[in-house]
Motif scaffolding. Structure first.
Motif, short mmCIF file in Angstrom:
data_model
loop_
_atom_site.label_atom_id
_atom_site.label_comp_id
_atom_site.label_asym_id
_atom_site.label_seq_id
_atom_site.Cartn_x
_atom_site.Cartn_y
_atom_site.Cartn_z
N GLY A 47 36.29 45.29 33.54
CA GLY A 47 35.60 44.22 32.85
C GLY A 47 36.10 43.94 31.45
O GLY A 47 35.68 42.96 30.82
N SER A 48 36.98 44.78 30.92
CA SER A 48 37.52 44.58 29.58
C SER A 48 38.73 43.65 29.61
O SER A 48 39.38 43.49 30.65
N THR A 49 39.06 43.09 28.46
CA THR A 49 40.25 42.26 28.32
C THR A 49 41.36 43.09 27.69
O THR A 49 41.16 43.72 26.65
N VAL A 50 42.53 43.09 28.35
CA VAL A 50 43.69 43.83 27.86
C VAL A 50 44.79 42.82 27.53
O VAL A 50 45.16 41.99 28.37
N GLY A 51 45.30 42.89 26.32
CA GLY A 51 46.36 41.99 25.90
C GLY A 51 47.72 42.67 25.98
O GLY A 51 47.90 43.76 25.44
N LEU A 52 48.66 42.03 26.65
CA LEU A 52 50.02 42.55 26.78
C LEU A 52 50.96 41.69 25.94
O LEU A 52 51.11 40.48 26.20
N VAL A 53 51.59 42.29 24.95
CA VAL A 53 52.54 41.59 24.10
C VAL A 53 53.93 41.86 24.66
O VAL A 53 54.53 42.90 24.42
N GLY A 54 54.44 40.92 25.43
CA GLY A 54 55.70 41.10 26.16
C GLY A 54 55.41 41.20 27.64
O GLY A 54 54.51 41.93 28.06
N TYR A 55 56.19 40.45 28.43
CA TYR A 55 55.89 40.39 29.87
C TYR A 55 57.18 40.45 30.68
O TYR A 55 57.45 39.63 31.54
N GLY A 56 57.99 41.48 30.36
CA GLY A 56 59.18 41.74 31.15
C GLY A 56 58.85 42.63 32.33
O GLY A 56 57.71 42.65 32.83
N ALA A 57 59.82 43.39 32.78
CA ALA A 57 59.63 44.23 33.97
C ALA A 57 58.49 45.22 33.79
O ALA A 57 57.70 45.47 34.71
N ILE A 58 58.38 45.80 32.60
CA ILE A 58 57.34 46.80 32.35
C ILE A 58 55.98 46.12 32.19
O ILE A 58 54.99 46.55 32.80
N GLY A 59 55.92 45.08 31.38
CA GLY A 59 54.66 44.39 31.18
C GLY A 59 54.07 43.87 32.48
O GLY A 59 52.85 43.94 32.70
N ARG A 60 54.91 43.35 33.37
CA ARG A 60 54.40 42.84 34.65
C ARG A 60 53.81 43.96 35.50
O ARG A 60 52.78 43.78 36.15
N ARG A 61 54.47 45.12 35.49
CA ARG A 61 53.93 46.25 36.26
C ARG A 61 52.61 46.74 35.67
O ARG A 61 51.68 47.07 36.41
N VAL A 62 52.53 46.80 34.35
CA VAL A 62 51.28 47.21 33.72
C VAL A 62 50.17 46.24 34.09
O VAL A 62 49.03 46.65 34.38
N SER A 63 50.48 44.96 34.11
CA SER A 63 49.49 43.95 34.48
C SER A 63 48.95 44.19 35.89
O SER A 63 47.73 44.12 36.12
N ARG A 64 49.84 44.48 36.84
CA ARG A 64 49.40 44.73 38.21
C ARG A 64 48.53 45.98 38.29
O ARG A 64 47.54 46.02 39.02
N MET A 65 48.90 47.02 37.54
CA MET A 65 48.10 48.24 37.55
C MET A 65 46.72 47.99 36.96
O MET A 65 45.71 48.50 37.47
N LEU A 66 46.66 47.20 35.89
CA LEU A 66 45.38 46.93 35.25
C LEU A 66 44.45 46.15 36.17
O LEU A 66 43.22 46.32 36.11
N ALA A 67 45.03 45.30 37.03
CA ALA A 67 44.20 44.55 37.97
C ALA A 67 43.42 45.50 38.87
O ALA A 67 42.26 45.24 39.22
N GLY A 68 44.05 46.63 39.22
CA GLY A 68 43.37 47.62 40.05
C GLY A 68 42.20 48.29 39.35
O GLY A 68 41.29 48.82 40.00
N PHE A 69 42.19 48.26 38.01
CA PHE A 69 41.09 48.82 37.23
C PHE A 69 39.98 47.79 36.98
O PHE A 69 38.96 48.12 36.39
N GLY A 70 40.22 46.55 37.40
CA GLY A 70 39.23 45.51 37.17
C GLY A 70 39.30 44.89 35.79
O GLY A 70 38.34 44.27 35.33
N ALA A 71 40.43 45.04 35.11
CA ALA A 71 40.58 44.47 33.77
C ALA A 71 41.06 43.03 33.83
O ALA A 71 41.73 42.61 34.78
N ARG A 72 40.70 42.26 32.82
CA ARG A 72 41.25 40.91 32.63
C ARG A 72 42.47 41.03 31.72
O ARG A 72 42.40 41.70 30.68
N VAL A 73 43.55 40.37 32.06
CA VAL A 73 44.81 40.51 31.33
C VAL A 73 45.17 39.21 30.63
O VAL A 73 45.18 38.14 31.25
#
Length: 339
Positions: A167-193
């Motif tokens: 339910g929290s909002t997570v901000g990713l500064v940079g969206y390359g190969a690593i940022g995209r993977r982090v985003s997918r992992m965060l979706a599994g935690f129920g976070a908004r990115v």
């Protein structure tokens, strides 16, 4: 005709990994000479005009005699090395960016430089999530207390506990190969990115200011460039909501570490976690060593067995393309590729 290759591995991307990958990928006869560099037992640094390299110019020059291809992680490709290595035609750097290679001098010398983008994307993304959770749930601090026989029940007090990702909002500064993977992992935690990256065409991306003001967690994934150096300073941290968590597993140059320490000491930041630093190793007396609610690891976010194996495989695949006369997949000096 036999291809002479120097495998200048180290204690992470080992020569046996290079040798296995070269023999698997490269057609024809390959003669592999080996030179073992001291990293990470001996830290890398600036060598000649290149950064983040092992100080082995003399040993490298000797090992490159008669060698056409070099695969390495930390060997310094300097003007001095290039001028002493007339047979060298391909220099494969098994890391995400060839900062240890002088690309201008390599182009002038007719040497192609390749690298291994994405080699550590999975490892770094996983480490980022681990660091975020460790800082939020105070895992290192509570473990250290227990290891010394101290049971801190007061950590259960409301003001001492951290937020949930769900339910929290997570901000990713940079969206390359690593940022995209982090985003997918965060979706599994129920976070908004939320994402800020001026170099990526992504619907819904936001400005840095909007990301900072809306995010309970902020994680840095940008490359270090003149534009991004110091991009997160005191003013930017002040825009983050009180009780936020900041993570940097990208580059030390992105973040003002004094500003981060100030925010941790004042309580504006609930916690922070960093894997990279403005000076490595951390110097004695640094305030990073005493700042509360700070989780640190020694620049090892990308350290996994799979990273080392993939690194060797990616550069070896470009060696195979070179042998077959095909375009290189990851050429770092396009002026050479166009010639």
């Amino acid at each position: 005709m036999t291809l002479r290759v120097l495998a200048a591995g180290d204690h992470f991307v080992q020569n046996r990994l290079f040798a296995d990958a070269l023999r698997r990928e490269v057609p024809g006869e390959v003669e592999i000479r080996e030179l073992t560099l001291p990293w990470p037992v001996v830290p890398f640094g600036r060598v000649g005009e290149v950064d983040e390299a092992s100080d082995v110019e003399d040993e490298l020059i000797e090992a490159l005699r008669g060698v056409e291809v070099c695969v390495t992680q930390m060997a310094p490709l300097t003007r001095r090395v290039l001028s002493a290595s007339p047979d060298l035609r391909l220099f494969g750097v098994s890391r995400g960016g060839p900062v240890n290679a002088n690309l201008e001098a390599a182009t002038e010398a007719g040497v192609a430089v390749t690298f291994a983008p994405g080699r550590n994307a999975v490892a770094t993304a996983e480490h980022t999530l681990a660091m975020l959770l460790a800082a939020t749930r105070r895992i290192p601090t509570t473990h250290a207390d227990l290891a010394t026989g101290v049971w801190r029940g007061d950590y259960y007090r409301y003001e001492m506990v951290g937020p949930e990702l769900d339910g929290s909002t997570v901000g990713l500064v940079g969206y390359g190969a690593i940022g995209r993977r982090v985003s997918r992992m965060l979706a599994g935690f129920g976070a908004r990115v939320l994402v800020h990256d001026p170099y990526v065409d992504l619907p819904g991306k936001v400005s840095l200011d909007e990301l900072l003001t809306r995010s309970r967690f902020v994680s840095l994934h940008a490359r270090a460039t003149p534009e991004t150096t110091g991009m997160i300073g005191a003013a930017e941290i002040a825009r983050m909501p009180a009780g936020s968590v900041l993570v940097n597993c990208a580059r030390g140059a992105l973040l003002d570490y004094d500003a981060m320490c100030d925010a941790l000491e004042s309580g504006h930041l609930f916690g922070a976690a960093v894997d990279v630093f403005p000076e490595e190793p951390i110097p004695d007396g640094s305030r990073l060593l005493t700042t509360p609610n700070l989780v640190m690891t020694p620049h090892l976010a990308g350290a996994s067995k799979e990273t080392a194996i993939k690194a060797a495989r990616i550069v070896s695949a470009d060696v195979a393309r070179y042998v077959r006369g095909e375009p290189l997949a990851h050429c770092a000096n396009p002026a050479f590729a166009a010639s």
